[in-house]
Motif scaffolding. Structure first.
Motif, short mmCIF file in Angstrom:
data_model
loop_
_atom_site.label_atom_id
_atom_site.label_comp_id
_atom_site.label_asym_id
_atom_site.label_seq_id
_atom_site.Cartn_x
_atom_site.Cartn_y
_atom_site.Cartn_z
N MET A 1 -6.57 5.82 -5.15
CA MET A 1 -5.43 5.36 -4.34
C MET A 1 -5.00 6.46 -3.38
O MET A 1 -3.81 6.66 -3.13
CB MET A 1 -4.28 4.96 -5.26
N ALA A 2 -5.97 7.18 -2.84
CA ALA A 2 -5.67 8.30 -1.95
C ALA A 2 -5.69 7.84 -0.49
O ALA A 2 -5.58 6.66 -0.19
CB ALA A 2 -6.68 9.43 -2.20
N ASN A 3 -5.85 8.81 0.43
CA ASN A 3 -5.80 8.51 1.86
C ASN A 3 -6.82 7.46 2.30
O ASN A 3 -6.59 6.74 3.28
CB ASN A 3 -6.02 9.80 2.66
N VAL B 1 -1.66 4.55 9.79
CA VAL B 1 -2.20 5.66 9.00
C VAL B 1 -1.12 6.72 8.80
O VAL B 1 -0.97 7.28 7.70
CB VAL B 1 -3.44 6.27 9.68
N GLY B 2 -0.34 7.00 9.84
CA GLY B 2 0.74 7.97 9.71
C GLY B 2 1.78 7.53 8.71
O GLY B 2 2.24 8.32 7.87
N LEU B 3 2.16 6.27 8.76
CA LEU B 3 3.16 5.74 7.84
C LEU B 3 2.67 5.78 6.40
O LEU B 3 3.39 6.19 5.48
CB LEU B 3 3.51 4.30 8.24
N LEU B 4 1.41 5.36 6.18
CA LEU B 4 0.88 5.35 4.83
C LEU B 4 0.64 6.76 4.31
O LEU B 4 0.80 7.03 3.11
CB LEU B 4 -0.42 4.53 4.79
N THR B 5 0.25 7.66 5.18
CA THR B 5 0.11 9.05 4.77
C THR B 5 1.45 9.64 4.37
O THR B 5 1.56 10.42 3.41
CB THR B 5 -0.49 9.89 5.91
N ALA B 6 2.50 9.24 5.08
CA ALA B 6 3.85 9.74 4.78
C ALA B 6 4.34 9.26 3.42
O ALA B 6 5.32 9.82 2.89
CB ALA B 6 4.82 9.29 5.87
N SER B 7 3.69 8.26 2.86
CA SER B 7 4.11 7.79 1.54
C SER B 7 4.01 8.89 0.50
O SER B 7 4.77 8.90 -0.48
CB SER B 7 3.25 6.59 1.11
N THR C 1 0.83 -1.20 0.00
CA THR C 1 0.00 0.00 0.00
C THR C 1 0.87 1.25 0.00
O THR C 1 0.57 2.23 -0.70
CB THR C 1 -0.93 0.01 1.23
N PHE C 2 1.95 1.22 0.78
CA PHE C 2 2.89 2.33 0.81
C PHE C 2 3.44 2.61 -0.59
O PHE C 2 3.49 3.75 -1.04
CB PHE C 2 4.04 2.01 1.77
N ALA C 3 3.83 1.54 -1.30
CA ALA C 3 4.36 1.70 -2.66
C ALA C 3 3.31 2.27 -3.60
O ALA C 3 3.60 3.13 -4.45
CB ALA C 3 4.88 0.36 -3.17
N THR C 4 2.07 1.79 -3.45
CA THR C 4 0.98 2.29 -4.31
C THR C 4 0.73 3.78 -4.08
O THR C 4 0.63 4.57 -5.02
CB THR C 4 -0.31 1.50 -4.02
N LEU C 5 0.62 4.16 -2.81
CA LEU C 5 0.38 5.56 -2.49
C LEU C 5 1.57 6.43 -2.85
O LEU C 5 1.42 7.59 -3.24
CB LEU C 5 0.06 5.69 -1.00
N LEU C 6 2.77 5.87 -2.73
CA LEU C 6 3.98 6.59 -3.11
C LEU C 6 3.95 6.95 -4.59
O LEU C 6 4.20 8.11 -4.98
CB LEU C 6 5.20 5.73 -2.77
N VAL C 7 3.65 5.97 -5.44
CA VAL C 7 3.61 6.22 -6.88
C VAL C 7 2.48 7.18 -7.22
O VAL C 7 2.65 8.09 -8.04
CB VAL C 7 3.45 4.89 -7.64
N SER C 8 1.33 6.99 -6.60
CA SER C 8 0.20 7.89 -6.85
C SER C 8 0.55 9.33 -6.50
O SER C 8 0.27 10.26 -7.26
CB SER C 8 -1.01 7.43 -6.03
N ALA C 9 1.19 9.52 -5.33
CA ALA C 9 1.59 10.87 -4.92
C ALA C 9 2.65 11.43 -5.85
O ALA C 9 2.66 12.63 -6.16
CB ALA C 9 2.11 10.83 -3.49
N GLY C 10 3.58 10.57 -6.30
CA GLY C 10 4.59 11.03 -7.24
C GLY C 10 3.99 11.52 -8.54
O GLY C 10 4.40 12.55 -9.09
#
Length: 431
Positions: free
Chosen positions: A127-129, A148-154, A26-35
């Protein structure tokens, strides 16, 4: 999600709880989405130079994408419950990859609006919050705030990895090569999701983290379009909802809509190279990775309302400092980047926790999705408004100052959330 306990013998747990693998995916997914969502801040000036589009026109596309990114959140929560995390994320990543691949072929502003304002906005919004909150609720009983904090930090990590790389590729090879590199990153994550993602602990015959009770997920039977609207109707009766939504509006107004979209261009107005400015945003991402993760840890231990009070107040001070930092030495911008970065999206874990406490596990996903909508409306307003102010006045300083004072107002609203909680305002799901 409603769950029904199964009377099964507790199974021996492996050394690594599989939920942590889900968190990594999930972290990787949110990371790419945010990028992907951060790319327009790099493309703003190159598009202006190549296509002759105004800064306000390009900002309107970014504004549309930010708005739809948030608007799809509540419906994403319903889709995640109905079809499962794996199918929804695979579909969203596939659409993002396709829209990115077509982007180098565009020649008109309306095509940019369609690809980045509409298609990319909706797909990345899946793929947001809300995705992080859903994963936390399904896979964890304990340490939810930390997750939630860790995944938000993605989102911050996405900036950290994408912005300097994409800015460097844009400067050295052109923006089209940066887009192709982004497509490759999306495809890598898509393959990983297809292989290892699972929807629920029950799929593996294990209990959620922090519990010994294996539970079977109840199939979501609501209408995919009406259920989120019904949740909004119920939430709208709560003072707590409006206070959380209001503070989150100002959160979006002062973060990704303003700084995430316009800081690189603002630094360019003061003679800073694009790659250097992108590195400042990446530095903010690095410090936000720590700040937001620590915020999740703090929200497990302290009153989330007072955490929000301090987060918004300190962010307001940093934004008032920014016009001075832009006119001063690079060291002052470095100070701003560190201070602001620690507070960038630290507001998400306490906001998500307050939503969960107020509206319950079953409704909190979709209701938090609506709170995120207000965040993105604020971000959309700032993204477009700051671009227009820059065209009119030739400077971003006024936009930064306005955002600073709105943060002070948000900190006062955060205190009033306590009154709504004290009166035990709560939305109860109705049949």
């Amino acid at each position: 999600m409603n769950t029904t306990a199964l009377s099964q013998e507790p199974k021996r747990r492996s050394r690594l709880y599989y939920g942590w693998i889900i968190v990594i995916l999930t972290f990787a997914t949110l990371l790419v989405s945010a990028g992907i969502r951060s790319l327009p801040s790099i493309l703003l000036v190159p598009f202006q130079e190549e296509f002759g589009w105004s800064r306000g026109g390009i900002s309107s596309v970014i504004s549309t994408g930010i708005f739809l990114y948030g608007l799809v959140g509540p419906f994403s929560a319903a889709l995640l419950l109905r079809y499962g995390i794996r199918k929804v994320v695979i579909g969203a990543l596939s659409v993002v990859a396709a829209s990115l691949a077509i982007t180098p072929l565009m020649t008109s502003l309306w095509q940019f609006e369609l690809l980045w304002g509409v298609v990319s906005g909706l797909a990345t919004g899946m793929m947001a919050n809300v995705l992080g909150v859903t994963v936390s609720n399904l896979w964890f009983v304990k340490r939810k705030g930390l997750i939630v904090g860790l995944l938000t930090a993605s989102a911050a990590t996405g900036q950290l990895l994408f912005l300097p790389l994409m800015a460097s590729m844009t400067a050295n090879f052109g923006w089209r090569y940066a887009i192709y590199a982004a497509v490759a990153g999306v495809l890598v994550v898509l393959v990983a999701i297809a292989i290892w993602m699972r929807n629920h602990p029950y799929d593996l015959g294990i209990a959620p983290y922090g519990s010994d009770e294996i539970v079977k997920p109840t199939v979501f039977k609501g209408n995919l379009f009406l259920a989120p609207l019904q949740s909004l109707r119920l939430a709208a009766k709560s003072l707590t909802f409006w206070l959380l939504a209001g503070t989150f509006f100002f959160c979006g107004f002062s973060t990704n809509g303003l700084i995430g979209t316009h800081l690189i261009a603002a630094c360019g107005d003061h003679g800073m190279l694009e790659v250097t400015a992108a590195s400042l945003l990446a530095l903010m991402g690095l410090f936000d990775l720590f700040g937001t993760t620590i915020s999740g840890w703090l929200s497990d231990r302290f009153d989330s309302r007072w955490l929000l009070f301090w987060y918004y107040g300190l962010r307001g001070l940093s934004l008032l400092f920014l016009p001075y930092a832009l006119d001063a030495t690079p060291a002052m911008l470095l100070v701003f980047s560190v201070f602001y970065g620690l507070d960038w999206i630290a507001t998400v874990p306490p906001t998500a926790k307050l939503a969960g406490q107020s509206f319950g596990k079953e409704q909190s996903g979709m209701i938090f999705g609506w709170i995120v909508v207000t965040h993105q409306i604020g971000a959309s307003t700032a993204a477009y408004g700051a671009g227009v102010l820059r065209d009119w006045l030739g400077s971003y300083s006024q936009a930064f100052v306005i955002a600073g004072f709105t943060c002070f107002f948000a900190s006062l609203m955060a205190i009033r959330i306590g009154r709504g909680m004290a009166s035990k305002t709560r939305v109860v799901a109705q049949d």
